[in-house]
Design a protein around this motif. Structure first.
Motif, PDB file in Angstrom:
ATOM      1  N   ASP A 202     139.599  98.780  59.424  1.00  0.00           N
ATOM      2  CA  ASP A 202     139.559  98.100  60.718  1.00  0.00           C
ATOM      3  C   ASP A 202     138.435  97.068  60.715  1.00  0.00           C
ATOM      4  OD1 ASP A 202     137.214  99.554  60.995  1.00  0.00           O
ATOM      5  OD2 ASP A 202     137.973 100.870  62.574  1.00  0.00           O
ATOM      6  N   ASP A 203     138.222  96.414  61.848  1.00  0.00           N
ATOM      7  CA  ASP A 203     137.238  95.333  61.903  1.00  0.00           C
ATOM      8  C   ASP A 203     135.822  95.838  61.618  1.00  0.00           C
ATOM      9  OD1 ASP A 203     139.208  93.518  62.463  1.00  0.00           O
ATOM     10  OD2 ASP A 203     138.864  93.514  64.632  1.00  0.00           O
ATOM     11  N   ILE A 204     135.491  97.030  62.108  1.00  0.00           N
ATOM     12  CA  ILE A 204     134.146  97.560  61.861  1.00  0.00           C
ATOM     13  C   ILE A 204     133.924  97.756  60.368  1.00  0.00           C
ATOM     14  CG2 ILE A 204     132.662  99.590  62.135  1.00  0.00           C
ATOM     15  CD1 ILE A 204     133.787  99.947  64.932  1.00  0.00           C
ATOM     16  N   THR A 205     134.885  98.345  59.691  1.00  0.00           N
ATOM     17  CA  THR A 205     134.732  98.588  58.256  1.00  0.00           C
ATOM     18  C   THR A 205     134.697  97.275  57.494  1.00  0.00           C
ATOM     19  OG1 THR A 205     135.820 100.739  58.446  1.00  0.00           O
ATOM     20  CG2 THR A 205     135.726  99.758  56.258  1.00  0.00           C
ATOM     21  N   ARG A 206     135.488  96.307  57.882  1.00  0.00           N
ATOM     22  CA  ARG A 206     135.461  95.009  57.196  1.00  0.00           C
ATOM     23  C   ARG A 206     134.095  94.342  57.356  1.00  0.00           C
ATOM     24  NH1 ARG A 206     140.726  94.769  59.578  1.00  0.00           N
ATOM     25  NH2 ARG A 206     142.361  94.979  57.964  1.00  0.00           N
ATOM     26  N   GLU A 207     133.526  94.438  58.536  1.00  0.00           N
ATOM     27  CA  GLU A 207     132.181  93.879  58.746  1.00  0.00           C
ATOM     28  C   GLU A 207     131.152  94.580  57.869  1.00  0.00           C
ATOM     29  OE1 GLU A 207     131.275  94.203  62.862  1.00  0.00           O
ATOM     30  OE2 GLU A 207     132.779  92.740  63.506  1.00  0.00           O
ATOM     31  N   VAL A 208     131.262  95.891  57.759  1.00  0.00           N
ATOM     32  CA  VAL A 208     130.333  96.656  56.937  1.00  0.00           C
ATOM     33  C   VAL A 208     130.503  96.298  55.467  1.00  0.00           C
ATOM     34  CG1 VAL A 208     129.819  98.981  56.078  1.00  0.00           C
ATOM     35  CG2 VAL A 208     130.028  98.572  58.534  1.00  0.00           C
TER      36      VAL A 208
END
Length: 512
Positions: A202-208
């Motif tokens: 998801d977006d959070i994991t992609r940012e991380v």
């Protein structure tokens, strides 16, 4: 109304069953989660591990807020150096008058936190980590007065305590406690390995992932291959897939080595257990239920439960029983420098190259790769105990010192002189050939001990026996091998040891 208490949730305690959260007043007490430089860099952690923990922490923040907690979140980008600094900042911001936390899992952090009360100027309460199934005090009580601390006897008591795989009379199902002898099949590529789904990004994991790629460019880990669950729901889905598609063959092939797959039929849930996304007893009961419903063999169910209820709890008990100081043991005086190719995988021993490459790329290798391929080489070569332990702590997604150090120092390296293992787990290339199909793709001949193209594991094994013969012949389980070695002609022994010395200098030079 009494003053607020700040609740610190560590990155490996991401469970709503965390006792510090259970003690938190949601109307009054703020919660702190902090991604800090010191924890991310005390060894060169695999980037999959850093990404897993950071993403799981950010998702857990959202869970806590949805549950009504007030969360003070410090992201890695905020540049806070340590947990102590993060706690100080959050205490100032929240005006809380005390701090609570579940006891940390690593001794280095417990030692640091012992001085927090004085340095932070507030009372600090550390609560027992009730998410484990055997407390530190209970294990110490079990160990007291015992000459040998063998996991098998501890495991039986845990089975009785939690009534797992017992019949109505309280005896082990099937009439025996341990089915390990049924779980040692080698891999001959005769069965299809089920395709294992990756957890969604998801977006959070992609940012991380972008953050970790930018801030940790030189750490191991191929982030393009990141596939880990980062929430409790996703981790549960991964476990349910294992129950449905892999559990029944897990036991059979848990010791197998395969060219075709890094996963085979393993559960791949240790990293989720170790950061709090899954709870150990629930997993054990689910596997027992699957066996009782006819969904897997008793050997498979027992093998899985033994790893969690037995081994995982046992190694944690050993760690805290012997800390501080456990990491300083070096019973076999192993001091050879760690070869640089441990960080690149650039070796022409096929089994070792495969285990190292997937370790570095994915942060994963199963227990036989860790113990009998990588660990076995380190043991036979006499690689420096501290360097090897630090490497294991760095490269694996599920590695925290409480579980890594006993497994590496005690089991793989026999560095503790037998506190854990009944003998050194040393083996020649024949063991590796028996367990899998790597030898067929290797440039070395596992049938040869010396000479051009001979498998290095073979001569190194006998060199190990020769070098430590006086020590090993006192061990009931190694005495026969020492005797067999010493019955050989002296000239033959000298030739094998000389060949092994040459191979060792080529593979792991002392000057490295």
């Amino acid at each position: 109304m009494s003053a607020a208490t700040l609740t610190l949730v560590l990155g490996d305690q991401l469970s709503l069953a965390n006792p510090a959260l259970a003690a938190t007043d949601r109307e009054r007490d703020p919660v702190l989660l902090a991604e800090v430089a010191e924890e991310a860099a005390y060894v060169a952690h695999n980037r999959h591990k850093i990404a897993l923990i950071f993403s799981a922490m950010r998702h857990f923040r959202d869970v806590l807020e949805a549950e009504g907690y007030t969360v003070h979140y410090i992201a890695y980008e905020d540049g806070v150096e340590s947990l102590e600094a993060a706690a100080g900042r959050a205490l100032d911001a929240s005006k809380a008058g005390a701090l609570r936390c579940c006891e940390p899992g690593e001794a280095r952090l417990a030692e640091a936190m012992a001085g927090w009360e004085e340095r932070l100027g507030v009372p600090v309460t550390l609560l027992e980590d009730s998410r484990f199934l055997c407390s530190i005090d209970d294990f110490a009580a079990w160990a007291k007065g015992r000459k040998q601390l063998r996991m098998e006897y501890f495991y039986r008591e845990m089975r009785r305590r939690y009534r797992l795989l017992l019949d109505d009379g309280g005896e082990p199902e099937g009439g025996q406690w341990n089915y390990d002898a049924d779980n040692r099949s080698g891999w001959r590529a005769s069965e299809a390995v089920p395709e294992r789904p990756a957890a969604p990004l998801d977006d959070i994991t992609r940012e991380v992932l972008a953050l970790v790629a930018e801030r940790f460019p030189d750490n191991p880990g191929d982030l393009e291959a990141f596939r880990l669950a980062v929430t409790a729901e996703e981790a549960e889905a991964q476990f349910r897939w294992f129950l449905d598609h892999a559990l029944d063959r897990f036991g059979t092939y848990q010791d197998a080595l395969a060219e075709e797959s890094p996963w085979l039929f393993h559960s791949l849930i240790s990293m989720y257990l170790n950061i709090g996304l899954l709870e150990p007893l629930a997993l054990c009961r689910a596997v027992e239920a699957r066996w009782r419903d006819g969904g897997c063999s008793l050997a498979a169910a027992e093998g899985f439960i033994r790893q969690i209820l037995g081994w995982r709890e046992y190694v944690r008990g050993i760690y805290w029983l012997h800390m501080p100081g456990y990491g300083e043991h070096n019973a076999l005086d192993a001091t050879r420098p760690l070869p640089g190719w441990f960080w690149s995988g650039d070796t022409d021993l096929r089994c070792l190259q495969q285990a190292l490459q997937q370790t570095l790329d994915l942060g994963y290798a199963h227990h036989i790769q860790r113990l009998m391929v990588i660990g076995n080489f380190a043991l036979l070569a006499g690689l420096d105990v501290r360097a090897v332990c630090d490497w294991y702590l760095a490269v694996y997604v599920d590695a925290f010192e409480w579980v890594e150090l006993p497994n590496t120092l005690g089991m793989a390296l026999y560095g503790d002189g037998g506190i854990m293992a009944s003998k050194p787990y040393a083996a020649s290339g024949k063991y590796i050939q028996r367990q899998g199909n790597h030898c067929a793709s290797c440039r070395y001949d596992v049938r040869k001990t010396t000479g051009e193209g001979a498998c290095p594991y073979n001569a190194l094994y006998w060199r190990f026996i020769d070098r430590h013969a006086d020590y090993l012949k006192k061990n009931a389980r190694m005495g026969l091998m020492v005797g067999s070695w010493q019955k050989r002609k002296a000239a033959d022994r000298r030739a094998i040891v000389a060949w092994a010395d040459g191979e060792l200098e080529r593979l792991a030079p002392e000057s490295n």
